[in-house]
Design a protein around this motif. Sequence first.
Motif, PDB file in Angstrom:
ATOM      1  N   LEU A  57      51.660  88.423  89.241  1.00 39.40           N
ATOM      2  CA  LEU A  57      52.277  89.270  89.591  1.00 39.40           C
ATOM      3  C   LEU A  57      50.507  90.372  89.970  1.00 39.40           C
ATOM      4  O   LEU A  57      48.984  89.465  89.581  1.00 39.40           O
ATOM      5  N   PRO A  58      51.101  90.793  90.339  1.00 35.32           N
ATOM      6  CA  PRO A  58      49.796  91.976  91.524  1.00 35.32           C
ATOM      7  C   PRO A  58      48.844  92.916  90.822  1.00 35.32           C
ATOM      8  O   PRO A  58      49.208  93.090  89.412  1.00 35.32           O
ATOM      9  N   SER A  59      47.640  92.708  91.234  1.00 35.58           N
ATOM     10  CA  SER A  59      46.402  93.093  90.053  1.00 35.58           C
ATOM     11  C   SER A  59      45.020  93.059  91.171  1.00 35.58           C
ATOM     12  O   SER A  59      45.261  92.803  92.393  1.00 35.58           O
ATOM     13  N   PRO A  60      44.105  94.600  91.047  1.00 25.09           N
ATOM     14  CA  PRO A  60      43.075  94.539  92.163  1.00 25.09           C
ATOM     15  C   PRO A  60      42.168  92.600  91.989  1.00 25.09           C
ATOM     16  O   PRO A  60      42.085  91.904  91.120  1.00 25.09           O
TER      17      PRO A  60
ATOM     18  N   SER B 281      40.352  87.301  90.702  1.00 26.56           N
ATOM     19  CA  SER B 281      39.480  86.467  90.289  1.00 26.56           C
ATOM     20  C   SER B 281      38.981  85.884  89.603  1.00 26.56           C
ATOM     21  O   SER B 281      38.391  84.755  89.159  1.00 26.56           O
ATOM     22  N   ARG B 282      38.553  86.754  88.228  1.00 24.22           N
ATOM     23  CA  ARG B 282      38.434  86.533  86.991  1.00 24.22           C
ATOM     24  C   ARG B 282      39.672  85.724  85.721  1.00 24.22           C
ATOM     25  O   ARG B 282      39.610  84.955  85.640  1.00 24.22           O
TER      26      ARG B 282
ATOM     27  N   PHE C 166      41.770  80.803  84.286  1.00 24.13           N
ATOM     28  CA  PHE C 166      42.903  79.768  84.312  1.00 24.13           C
ATOM     29  C   PHE C 166      42.769  78.240  85.079  1.00 24.13           C
ATOM     30  O   PHE C 166      43.398  77.528  84.683  1.00 24.13           O
ATOM     31  N   SER C 167      41.702  78.240  85.795  1.00 19.56           N
ATOM     32  CA  SER C 167      40.952  77.398  86.496  1.00 19.56           C
ATOM     33  C   SER C 167      40.402  76.024  85.697  1.00 19.56           C
ATOM     34  O   SER C 167      40.190  75.260  85.257  1.00 19.56           O
ATOM     35  N   LEU C 168      39.041  76.936  84.745  1.00 19.94           N
ATOM     36  CA  LEU C 168      38.593  76.150  84.178  1.00 19.94           C
ATOM     37  C   LEU C 168      39.452  75.651  82.042  1.00 19.94           C
ATOM     38  O   LEU C 168      39.312  74.651  81.775  1.00 19.94           O
ATOM     39  N   ILE C 169      40.362  76.230  82.966  1.00 22.67           N
ATOM     40  CA  ILE C 169      41.818  75.587  81.037  1.00 22.67           C
ATOM     41  C   ILE C 169      42.057  74.263  81.587  1.00 22.67           C
ATOM     42  O   ILE C 169      43.260  73.770  81.028  1.00 22.67           O
ATOM     43  N   LEU C 170      42.575  74.598  83.511  1.00 22.82           N
ATOM     44  CA  LEU C 170      43.950  73.370  84.019  1.00 22.82           C
ATOM     45  C   LEU C 170      42.549  71.905  83.616  1.00 22.82           C
ATOM     46  O   LEU C 170      43.861  71.440  83.166  1.00 22.82           O
TER      47      LEU C 170
ATOM     48  N   ILE D 178      48.684  77.446  92.853  1.00 24.61           N
ATOM     49  CA  ILE D 178      48.531  79.499  92.408  1.00 24.61           C
ATOM     50  C   ILE D 178      46.949  79.276  92.342  1.00 24.61           C
ATOM     51  O   ILE D 178      46.272  79.594  93.159  1.00 24.61           O
ATOM     52  N   CYS D 179      46.432  78.501  91.444  1.00 22.73           N
ATOM     53  CA  CYS D 179      44.524  78.890  91.112  1.00 22.73           C
ATOM     54  C   CYS D 179      43.972  78.545  92.502  1.00 22.73           C
ATOM     55  O   CYS D 179      43.686  78.770  92.889  1.00 22.73           O
ATOM     56  N   LYS D 180      44.811  77.177  93.246  1.00 27.91           N
ATOM     57  CA  LYS D 180      44.009  76.488  94.254  1.00 27.91           C
ATOM     58  C   LYS D 180      44.182  77.126  95.383  1.00 27.91           C
ATOM     59  O   LYS D 180      43.057  77.538  96.803  1.00 27.91           O
ATOM     60  N   TYR D 181      45.282  77.808  96.304  1.00 28.05           N
ATOM     61  CA  TYR D 181      45.858  78.807  96.798  1.00 28.05           C
ATOM     62  C   TYR D 181      44.747  80.036  96.508  1.00 28.05           C
ATOM     63  O   TYR D 181      44.092  80.651  97.527  1.00 28.05           O
ATOM     64  N   HIS D 182      44.431  80.922  95.717  1.00 26.59           N
ATOM     65  CA  HIS D 182      43.894  81.820  95.289  1.00 26.59           C
ATOM     66  C   HIS D 182      42.190  81.508  95.809  1.00 26.59           C
ATOM     67  O   HIS D 182      41.468  82.341  97.001  1.00 26.59           O
ATOM     68  N   ARG D 183      41.606  79.953  95.332  1.00 25.07           N
ATOM     69  CA  ARG D 183      40.225  80.199  95.577  1.00 25.07           C
ATOM     70  C   ARG D 183      40.356  80.116  97.283  1.00 25.07           C
ATOM     71  O   ARG D 183      39.258  80.391  97.476  1.00 25.07           O
ATOM     72  N   GLU D 184      41.272  79.504  98.013  1.00 17.75           N
ATOM     73  CA  GLU D 184      41.241  79.086  99.280  1.00 17.75           C
ATOM     74  C   GLU D 184      40.808  80.163  99.957  1.00 17.75           C
ATOM     75  O   GLU D 184      40.360  80.503 100.807  1.00 17.75           O
TER      76      GLU D 184
END
Length: 129
Positions: free
Chosen positions: A24-27, A32-33, A38-42, A109-115
């Motif tokens: 979903l689009p968000s600020p 990032s939060r 979700f990266s911690l939960i993965l 998705i999480c990896k792409y966002h971090r990149e």
Amino acid sequence: MALQWVILAYVVAAEAAVAIILTLPSPKALKSRIVSLFSLILQPALFIVPFSAFQLLDIYWKNEHRLMCSGEICTAAERDRYEKSIYKSQRNAVLCAAACLLYWCIYRICKYHREIQSMEEVEKRYKDQ
């Protein structure tokens, strides 16, 4: 055995909800939060992959050792029970595949966002120089 499939169904539903939330689009700050949470939960959620693989092996074993009901010897009730077990096996196999696929999608998705974040930081440093 039914409890295992209920757990797997709930995990797939939770993974689908997480995938929807991540896409979903968000600020930027909120996004990032969310991604960091979700990266911690993965990593602890990785248990779903071997669990699904074990369930798939169970489905395969039961399919190989299932009594065949094809012929005039079987009654209508036996034939219905046989077909119902086949449909359940197919449903459960799709559930296992969906669990693994959704986990992989969330991970990517999480990896792409971090990149993207790291690329934006590099771009910002180059602009400051």
